[in-house]
Design an enzyme around this catalytic site. Structure first.
Site, PDB file in Angstrom:
ATOM      1  N   GLY A  13       0.799  -1.221   0.000  1.00  0.00           N
ATOM      2  CA  GLY A  13       0.000   0.000   0.000  1.00  0.00           C
ATOM      3  C   GLY A  13       0.835   1.275   0.000  1.00  0.00           C
ATOM      4  O   GLY A  13       1.871   1.373  -0.662  1.00  0.00           O
ATOM      5  N   ILE A  14       0.364   2.246   0.757  1.00  0.00           N
ATOM      6  CA  ILE A  14       1.030   3.559   0.810  1.00  0.00           C
ATOM      7  C   ILE A  14       2.449   3.405   1.352  1.00  0.00           C
ATOM      8  O   ILE A  14       3.387   4.037   0.852  1.00  0.00           O
ATOM      9  CB  ILE A  14       0.206   4.531   1.695  1.00  0.00           C
ATOM     10  N   ARG A  34       4.320  -8.089   8.926  1.00  0.00           N
ATOM     11  CA  ARG A  34       3.875  -8.987   9.996  1.00  0.00           C
ATOM     12  C   ARG A  34       3.829 -10.434   9.576  1.00  0.00           C
ATOM     13  O   ARG A  34       4.036 -11.320  10.386  1.00  0.00           O
ATOM     14  CB  ARG A  34       2.498  -8.551  10.512  1.00  0.00           C
ATOM     15  N   ASP A  48       5.237  -6.406  14.742  1.00  0.00           N
ATOM     16  CA  ASP A  48       3.877  -5.937  14.998  1.00  0.00           C
ATOM     17  C   ASP A  48       4.021  -4.759  15.956  1.00  0.00           C
ATOM     18  O   ASP A  48       4.507  -4.932  17.085  1.00  0.00           O
ATOM     19  CB  ASP A  48       3.060  -7.078  15.620  1.00  0.00           C
ATOM     20  N   GLY A  77      -1.237   1.226   9.906  1.00  0.00           N
ATOM     21  CA  GLY A  77      -2.532   1.596  10.468  1.00  0.00           C
ATOM     22  C   GLY A  77      -3.609   0.623  10.037  1.00  0.00           C
ATOM     23  O   GLY A  77      -3.454  -0.092   9.052  1.00  0.00           O
ATOM     24  N   TYR A 140     -11.364   5.170  14.131  1.00  0.00           N
ATOM     25  CA  TYR A 140     -10.283   5.521  13.198  1.00  0.00           C
ATOM     26  C   TYR A 140     -10.039   7.039  13.204  1.00  0.00           C
ATOM     27  O   TYR A 140      -8.888   7.498  13.298  1.00  0.00           O
ATOM     28  CB  TYR A 140     -10.674   5.030  11.805  1.00  0.00           C
ATOM     29  N   LYS A 144      -6.630   9.081  14.259  1.00  0.00           N
ATOM     30  CA  LYS A 144      -5.891   9.895  13.284  1.00  0.00           C
ATOM     31  C   LYS A 144      -5.840  11.361  13.697  1.00  0.00           C
ATOM     32  O   LYS A 144      -4.859  12.053  13.433  1.00  0.00           O
ATOM     33  CB  LYS A 144      -6.515   9.736  11.890  1.00  0.00           C
TER      34      LYS A 144
HETATM   35  N1  LIG Z   1      -5.897   4.030   1.794  1.00  0.00           N
HETATM   36  C1  LIG Z   1      -6.408   5.178   2.154  1.00  0.00           C
HETATM   37  O1  LIG Z   1      -7.356   5.675   1.521  1.00  0.00           O
HETATM   38  C2  LIG Z   1      -5.839   5.945   3.300  1.00  0.00           C
HETATM   39  C3  LIG Z   1      -6.300   7.252   3.497  1.00  0.00           C
HETATM   40  C4  LIG Z   1      -5.796   8.001   4.540  1.00  0.00           C
HETATM   41  C5  LIG Z   1      -4.862   7.453   5.383  1.00  0.00           C
HETATM   42  N2  LIG Z   1      -4.436   6.177   5.199  1.00  0.00           N
HETATM   43  C6  LIG Z   1      -3.440   5.664   6.138  1.00  0.00           C
HETATM   44  O2  LIG Z   1      -2.278   5.309   5.441  1.00  0.00           O
HETATM   45  C7  LIG Z   1      -1.622   4.232   6.112  1.00  0.00           C
HETATM   46  C8  LIG Z   1      -1.387   3.090   5.133  1.00  0.00           C
HETATM   47  O3  LIG Z   1      -2.647   2.703   4.621  1.00  0.00           O
HETATM   48  P1  LIG Z   1      -2.843   1.743   3.366  1.00  0.00           P
HETATM   49  O4  LIG Z   1      -4.002   2.259   2.618  1.00  0.00           O
HETATM   50  O5  LIG Z   1      -1.553   1.487   2.688  1.00  0.00           O
HETATM   51  O6  LIG Z   1      -3.347   0.429   4.150  1.00  0.00           O
HETATM   52  P2  LIG Z   1      -3.125  -1.116   3.886  1.00  0.00           P
HETATM   53  O7  LIG Z   1      -2.926  -1.355   2.437  1.00  0.00           O
HETATM   54  O8  LIG Z   1      -4.261  -1.762   4.607  1.00  0.00           O
HETATM   55  O9  LIG Z   1      -1.748  -1.396   4.640  1.00  0.00           O
HETATM   56  C9  LIG Z   1      -1.651  -1.216   6.026  1.00  0.00           C
HETATM   57  C10 LIG Z   1      -0.223  -1.444   6.439  1.00  0.00           C
HETATM   58  O10 LIG Z   1      -0.122  -1.275   7.853  1.00  0.00           O
HETATM   59  C11 LIG Z   1       0.486  -2.433   8.390  1.00  0.00           C
HETATM   60  N3  LIG Z   1       0.032  -2.682   9.754  1.00  0.00           N
HETATM   61  C12 LIG Z   1      -1.239  -2.697  10.222  1.00  0.00           C
HETATM   62  N4  LIG Z   1      -1.244  -3.010  11.524  1.00  0.00           N
HETATM   63  C13 LIG Z   1       0.045  -3.223  11.891  1.00  0.00           C
HETATM   64  C14 LIG Z   1       0.686  -3.578  13.106  1.00  0.00           C
HETATM   65  N5  LIG Z   1      -0.001  -3.796  14.226  1.00  0.00           N
HETATM   66  N6  LIG Z   1       2.034  -3.682  13.109  1.00  0.00           N
HETATM   67  C15 LIG Z   1       2.743  -3.465  11.994  1.00  0.00           C
HETATM   68  N7  LIG Z   1       2.198  -3.141  10.810  1.00  0.00           N
HETATM   69  C16 LIG Z   1       0.858  -3.019  10.757  1.00  0.00           C
HETATM   70  C17 LIG Z   1       0.093  -3.549   7.442  1.00  0.00           C
HETATM   71  O11 LIG Z   1       0.952  -4.645   7.621  1.00  0.00           O
HETATM   72  P3  LIG Z   1       0.486  -6.158   7.241  1.00  0.00           P
HETATM   73  O12 LIG Z   1       0.769  -6.333   5.765  1.00  0.00           O
HETATM   74  O13 LIG Z   1       1.296  -7.018   8.106  1.00  0.00           O
HETATM   75  O14 LIG Z   1      -0.996  -6.246   7.521  1.00  0.00           O
HETATM   76  C18 LIG Z   1       0.252  -2.843   6.107  1.00  0.00           C
HETATM   77  O15 LIG Z   1       1.600  -2.802   5.722  1.00  0.00           O
HETATM   78  C19 LIG Z   1      -2.526   3.844   7.279  1.00  0.00           C
HETATM   79  O16 LIG Z   1      -2.076   4.480   8.459  1.00  0.00           O
HETATM   80  C20 LIG Z   1      -3.871   4.412   6.868  1.00  0.00           C
HETATM   81  O17 LIG Z   1      -4.687   4.678   7.972  1.00  0.00           O
HETATM   82  C21 LIG Z   1      -4.900   5.397   4.173  1.00  0.00           C
END
Ligand SMILES: NC(=O)c1ccc[n+]([C@@H]2O[C@H](COP(=O)([O-])OP(=O)(O)OC[C@H]3O[C@@H](n4cnc5c(N)ncnc54)[C@H](OP(=O)(O)O)[C@@H]3O)[C@@H](O)[C@H]2O)c1
Length: 234
Positions: A13-14, A34, A48, A77, A140, A144
């Protein structure tokens, strides 16, 4: 540049886009994962962030293999969306434990070496939802929004040591996190975004890399929106 960078949740992801952006600029990049097979090209450490012991071990490994962390991107997150009526204690605390307490944990550990080095860059990934709120995302949004107060307190606390602490607040980004939404939900969101589309993860990564660059040396305590205009006015 060849700094030691850590991106939590940099395996997809991001976070992965952010890790790639730093690596392309010549930095040494560690990512946490993880489970499963982490992407190649980075120092992948299993961690984690809800587990203090795993965070400590991850930092030890990074310090040994690529040096003390000079740039930390706290990106990991989760969401556990639910209307308040149906939101369990577990839904609430799991999100706060990861998004807020987990971030506190990785920032605190990185800060130790940054204080010693008298320099450092910390970027926290928040969300437009932390500023606007969203029905079904009280946990959430609370987590944030809290990151903003956390970052701004640290910006004041650490500024005299040449450590900057900033927040990036993405809007809706095309990742696994938003792929769970229905087509109808996605269309509804896009209608509210002035730029009328989702962001690509690379567009968030560009702002993060900027905040960690020399050009951003005088920016701290800022909240940078990367949201296509969705949250403007805050
Ligand atoms: N996508 C959006 O529209 C959006 C918008 C605003 C903000 N964000 C924020 O941007 C960040 C990345 O989001 P994303 O969209 O890329 O989400 P994602 O694709 O669901 O990826 C989440 C990442 O966080 C890791 N993670 C979650 N819980 C964890 C833990 N307890 N320990 C270590 N790693 C953990 C996951 O690891 P695993 O692979 O091990 O699960 C994964 O690498 C997040 O903080 C999210 O809230 C996202």
């Amino acid at each position: 540049m060849s700094r030691s960078v850590l991106v939590t949740g940099g395996n997809r992801g991001i976070g992965l886009a952010i890790a790639r952006a730093f690596a392309e600029a010549g930095d040494k990049v560690a990512i946490t994962y993880r489970s499963g097979e982490p992407p190649a090209g980075f120092l992948a450490v299993k961690c984690d962030i809800t587990d203090p012991e795993q965070v400590e071990q991850a930092y030890k490994e990074i310090e040994e293999k690529q040096g003390a962390v000079e740039v930390l991107v706290a990106n990991a997150g989760i969401t556990r969306d639910q209307l308040l009526m149906r939101m369990s204690e577990e839904d609430f605390s799991a999100v706060l434990d990861t998004n807020l307490t987990g971030t506190f944990r990785v920032v605190k550990r990185a800060n130790r070496a940054m204080l010693r080095a008298r320099k450092g860059r910390i970027v926290l990934i928040s969300s437009v939802v932390g500023l606007m709120g969203a029905a079904g995302q009280a946990n959430y949004a609370a987590s944030k929004a809290a990151l903003v107060g956390f970052a701004r307190s640290l910006a004041r606390e650490l500024g005299s040591r040449n450590i900057t602490v900033n927040v990036v607040a993405p809007g809706f980004v095309d990742t696994d996190m938003t792929r769970v939404l229905s087509d109808e939900q996605r269309e509804g969101i896009v209608k509210q975004v002035p730029l009328a589309r989702y962001a690509q993860p690379e567009e968030v990564a560009a702002s993060v890399r900027f905040l960690a660059s020399d050009e951003a040396a005088y920016i701290t305590g800022a909240v940078i929106p990367v949201d296509g205009g969705l949250g403007m006015g805050h």
